[in-house]
Write a protein that holds these residues in place. Structure first.
Motif, PDB file in Angstrom:
ATOM      1  N   GLU A  10      35.524  35.790  46.846  1.00 26.08           N
ATOM      2  CA  GLU A  10      36.002  36.480  45.816  1.00 26.08           C
ATOM      3  C   GLU A  10      35.675  37.940  45.906  1.00 26.08           C
ATOM      4  OE1 GLU A  10      35.179  35.184  41.760  1.00 26.08           O
ATOM      5  OE2 GLU A  10      35.356  32.922  42.510  1.00 26.08           O
ATOM      6  N   GLU A  11      34.572  38.290  46.313  1.00 26.60           N
ATOM      7  CA  GLU A  11      34.432  39.806  46.469  1.00 26.60           C
ATOM      8  C   GLU A  11      35.326  40.587  47.425  1.00 26.60           C
ATOM      9  OE1 GLU A  11      30.650  42.880  47.785  1.00 26.60           O
ATOM     10  OE2 GLU A  11      30.601  40.756  48.406  1.00 26.60           O
ATOM     11  N   TYR A  12      35.747  40.127  48.444  1.00 30.26           N
ATOM     12  CA  TYR A  12      36.785  40.388  49.533  1.00 30.26           C
ATOM     13  C   TYR A  12      38.126  40.467  48.973  1.00 30.26           C
ATOM     14  CZ  TYR A  12      39.523  41.129  53.435  1.00 30.26           C
ATOM     15  OH  TYR A  12      40.702  41.737  54.728  1.00 30.26           O
ATOM     16  N   ALA A  59      41.271  38.610  37.717  1.00 25.49           N
ATOM     17  CA  ALA A  59      41.478  37.570  37.066  1.00 25.49           C
ATOM     18  C   ALA A  59      43.026  37.159  37.356  1.00 25.49           C
ATOM     19  CB  ALA A  59      41.298  37.771  35.777  1.00 25.49           C
ATOM     20  N   ASP A  60      43.908  37.884  37.380  1.00 22.06           N
ATOM     21  CA  ASP A  60      45.458  37.498  37.544  1.00 22.06           C
ATOM     22  C   ASP A  60      45.543  36.670  38.818  1.00 22.06           C
ATOM     23  OD1 ASP A  60      46.157  38.630  35.190  1.00 22.06           O
ATOM     24  OD2 ASP A  60      46.235  40.568  36.040  1.00 22.06           O
ATOM     25  N   VAL A  61      44.903  37.186  39.973  1.00 25.35           N
ATOM     26  CA  VAL A  61      45.217  36.727  41.320  1.00 25.35           C
ATOM     27  C   VAL A  61      44.409  35.322  41.295  1.00 25.35           C
ATOM     28  CG1 VAL A  61      44.571  37.207  43.563  1.00 25.35           C
ATOM     29  CG2 VAL A  61      45.433  38.906  42.291  1.00 25.35           C
ATOM     30  N   MET A  62      43.058  35.457  40.838  1.00 19.06           N
ATOM     31  CA  MET A  62      42.180  34.190  40.915  1.00 19.06           C
ATOM     32  C   MET A  62      42.838  32.857  40.311  1.00 19.06           C
ATOM     33  SD  MET A  62      39.995  35.032  42.938  1.00 19.06           S
ATOM     34  CE  MET A  62      39.057  33.498  43.088  1.00 19.06           C
ATOM     35  N   LYS A  63      43.462  33.307  39.105  1.00 18.04           N
ATOM     36  CA  LYS A  63      44.095  32.178  38.358  1.00 18.04           C
ATOM     37  C   LYS A  63      45.464  31.644  39.038  1.00 18.04           C
ATOM     38  CE  LYS A  63      46.416  31.409  33.927  1.00 18.04           C
ATOM     39  NZ  LYS A  63      46.632  31.939  32.471  1.00 18.04           N
ATOM     40  N   ALA A  64      46.182  32.520  39.697  1.00 17.47           N
ATOM     41  CA  ALA A  64      47.342  31.919  40.533  1.00 17.47           C
ATOM     42  C   ALA A  64      46.849  31.192  41.795  1.00 17.47           C
ATOM     43  CB  ALA A  64      48.072  33.223  40.874  1.00 17.47           C
ATOM     44  N   LEU A  65      45.501  31.667  42.106  1.00 13.56           N
ATOM     45  CA  LEU A  65      45.090  30.868  43.324  1.00 13.56           C
ATOM     46  C   LEU A  65      44.693  29.606  43.203  1.00 13.56           C
ATOM     47  CD1 LEU A  65      43.314  33.545  45.444  1.00 13.56           C
ATOM     48  CD2 LEU A  65      45.088  32.386  46.079  1.00 13.56           C
ATOM     49  N   GLU A  66      44.395  29.089  41.846  1.00 15.90           N
ATOM     50  CA  GLU A  66      43.990  27.716  41.628  1.00 15.90           C
ATOM     51  C   GLU A  66      45.166  26.849  41.577  1.00 15.90           C
ATOM     52  OE1 GLU A  66      42.841  28.062  37.418  1.00 15.90           O
ATOM     53  OE2 GLU A  66      41.094  29.239  37.711  1.00 15.90           O
ATOM     54  N   LYS A  67      46.552  27.304  41.714  1.00 16.90           N
ATOM     55  CA  LYS A  67      47.604  26.662  41.987  1.00 16.90           C
ATOM     56  C   LYS A  67      47.918  26.375  43.417  1.00 16.90           C
ATOM     57  CE  LYS A  67      49.837  29.467  39.211  1.00 16.90           C
ATOM     58  NZ  LYS A  67      50.968  30.158  38.514  1.00 16.90           N
ATOM     59  N   ALA A  68      47.261  26.831  44.373  1.00 19.86           N
ATOM     60  CA  ALA A  68      47.373  26.920  45.631  1.00 19.86           C
ATOM     61  C   ALA A  68      47.278  25.542  46.516  1.00 19.86           C
ATOM     62  CB  ALA A  68      46.358  27.819  46.761  1.00 19.86           C
ATOM     63  N   THR A  69      48.301  24.888  47.279  1.00 19.07           N
ATOM     64  CA  THR A  69      48.298  23.893  47.905  1.00 19.07           C
ATOM     65  C   THR A  69      48.313  24.068  49.343  1.00 19.07           C
ATOM     66  OG1 THR A  69      50.555  23.308  47.307  1.00 19.07           O
ATOM     67  CG2 THR A  69      48.774  22.496  46.043  1.00 19.07           C
ATOM     68  N   GLY A  70      48.655  25.182  49.897  1.00 19.53           N
ATOM     69  CA  GLY A  70      49.234  25.468  51.344  1.00 19.53           C
ATOM     70  C   GLY A  70      48.385  26.740  51.593  1.00 19.53           C
TER      71      GLY A  70
END
Length: 260
Positions: A164-166, A83-94
């Motif tokens: 997400e599984e990976y 959950a921590d990683v997926m939430k951070a990935l929402e801010k990805a632009t690059g």
């Protein structure tokens, strides 16, 4: 050496320039142990971390800790969840890379033998990428490094390239590496503490072999004096007076004493 002590004082007086601005809690005991000894001075450290990096740090670069021209969407010094990683990935632009960077420590050493002691302890503790460098002016640096890092690209231009599984699998692997990293740090601290105590004891107390060699030397001096004074002794008595009291090991002990 006074010069090393002055250099150490200047180093430790500097403001911490790291992003965190202070020691990692898990690295602090090792850093304090070394800086409490006159012959060592730590210059940088990281207890190990899991990072979601965006920017130039997301490019190729191995396990090195890169700080310039990159953004951190997430950094954790302990195990983390999906959950921590997926939430951070929402801010990805690059371009985003998931990286695990193990414990790293750089230490200035007064003499080469001090660096060799640290290197031996580091290798025995599992930090097999450790090494010693000697710079200009004879500056000796010991680096404690490990090879169990991880670096995997996750997205390109803001688009997630894996499932997400990976990601969940990667997090599991990274958390296992973090646990092993913690074990190695604990092992390194315990072995380093013992090695430093042993080194101090060896320097301050004469060894049993040294004491034995000195005793043999005294006996030989006494025999030489007897030989010089007892010039009127019969050949039989003279041979008895010169009967050797030591063996080959003792003779070698004297040679070692002279070398010391």
């Amino acid at each position: 050496m006074a010069a090393f002590g002055q250099q150490k004082a200047r180093r430790l007086a500097r403001v911490d320039a790291s992003r965190k601005g202070g020691l990692d809690e898990r690295a602090a005991p090792v850093v304090q142990l070394l800086n409490g000894r006159a012959r060592f001075c730590t210059t940088s450290s990281c207890s190990g971390r899991l990072v979601l990096a965006q920017g130039s740090a997301a490019g190729p670069g191995g396990c090195g800790i890169q700080k310039k021209h990159c953004g951190w969407l997430m950094v954790a010094h302990d195990a983390c969840g999906k959950a921590d990683v997926m939430k951070a990935l929402e801010k990805a632009t690059g371009d985003i890379v998931l990286k695990f960077e193990p414990f790293v420590l750089h230490v200035l050493c007064q003499e080469l033998q001090d660096a060799q002691l640290l290197h031996s302890v580091a290798i025995e503790s599992g930090f097999r990428n450790s090494g010693i460098t000697v710079g200009r002016g004879g500056k000796i640096t010991m680096a404690v490094r490990s090879t169990h890092c991880l670096e995997v690209p996750l997205s390109h231009k803001g688009k997630l390239m894996v499932s997400e599984e990976y990601i969940e699998f990667l997090i599991h692997v990274a958390n296992q590496k973090m646990e092993e990293n913690i074990r190695r740090i604990d092992r390194f601290y315990k072995r380093l503490e013992l090695a430093l105590k042993t080194a101090v004891s060896a320097n301050n107390s004469p060894s049993e072999e040294t004491a034995k060699s000195r005793a043999v030397y005294v006996r030989r001096r006494k025999r030489k004096t007897i030989q010089e004074q007892d010039v009127h002794t019969s050949p039989k008595d003279h041979n008895e007076a010169l009967e050797p009291e030591d063996d080959t090991e003792s003779s070698l002990g004297i040679f070692a004493e002279i070398l010391i």
